[in-house]
Design an enzyme around this catalytic site. Structure first.
Site: not given
Ligand code: E4P
Length: 218
Positions: A87
């Protein structure tokens, strides 16, 4: 449509996997910190544990923000297991690194995406997955789902193969609307996945079926 769970919590990952509908896991540094996972050995061991539960697609995020170190860190993460997807944040060096990883056959998830322009860049660099954060856009009075719609149209126009992974999904209607729009993947907390089960008429209907059965069968 693929379902990923957005957590680093092993119990939640097991519960979602046991339901039989889980296609992967997304983590991020905040989610890892929430589980109290720190230090490179523990972090590696935790990713191994996650890979031991699910069949594929475990997003592990780099901390580095410059090209050389993103590449170094991403290669180390990819070595942990074939299920790992590296990522990478949507920044200049991140885009360069995604292009590099793609040429090396390492799968990537481009994260922190908030605009169609960013989505085009990530697709051109060859990202395997693109993570637009719809909940965080909604939080600042922008339309997160409208962004997913725009990206679906753009990717369809050009046949980009990058999968649209709707992230920052907060509730079941987000998930259902992403499905209507045609997002390839949704990542969300366990409660959003299990929330799909709920309907009062299902509960009432089941109660009645069981009561009627009991009347004649004891
Ligand atoms: C995506 O990969 C992120 O980890 C995640 O969806 C972020 O979500 P949040 O805005 O609830 O922290």
């Amino acid at each position: 449509m693929k379902f990923f769970i957005d957590t680093a919590n092993l119990d939640e990952i097991k519960e979602a996997y046991d339901l039989g509908v889980l296609d992967g896991v997304t983590t991020n540094p905040s989610l890892m910190a929430k589980e109290g996972i720190s230090g490179s050995e523990n972090i590696t061991a935790h990713y191994k544990a996650i890979c031991g539960i699910v069949d594929n697609n475990v997003s592990a995020e780099v901390i580095a923000t410059d090209f050389e170190n993103i590449v170094k860190e991403g290669k180390e993460l990819a070595k942990i297991d074939d299920k790992i997807v590296v990522k990478v944040p949507m920044i200049k060096d991140g885009v360069k690194a995604i292009k590099y990883f793609t040429s090396e056959g390492i799968r990537t998830n481009c994260t922190l995406v908030f605009s169609p322009g960013q989505a085009i860049l990530a697709a051109k660099a060859g990202a395997s997955y693109l993570s637009p954060f719809i909940g965080r856009l909604d939080d600042i009075s922008h339309d997160g789902l409208a962004l997913i719609e725009q990206i679906v149209e753009i990717y369809d126009n050009y046949g980009f193969t990058t999968e649209i992974l709707a992230a920052s999904v907060r509730h079941t209607m987000h998930l259902v609307q992403c499905a209507e729009i045609g997002a390839d993947v949704v990542t969300c907390p366990l409660k959003v996945i299990t929330g799909l089960l709920n309907h009062p008429l299902t509960d009432i209907g089941l109660e009645k079926f069981l009561a009627d059965h009991k009347k004649v069968n004891g």
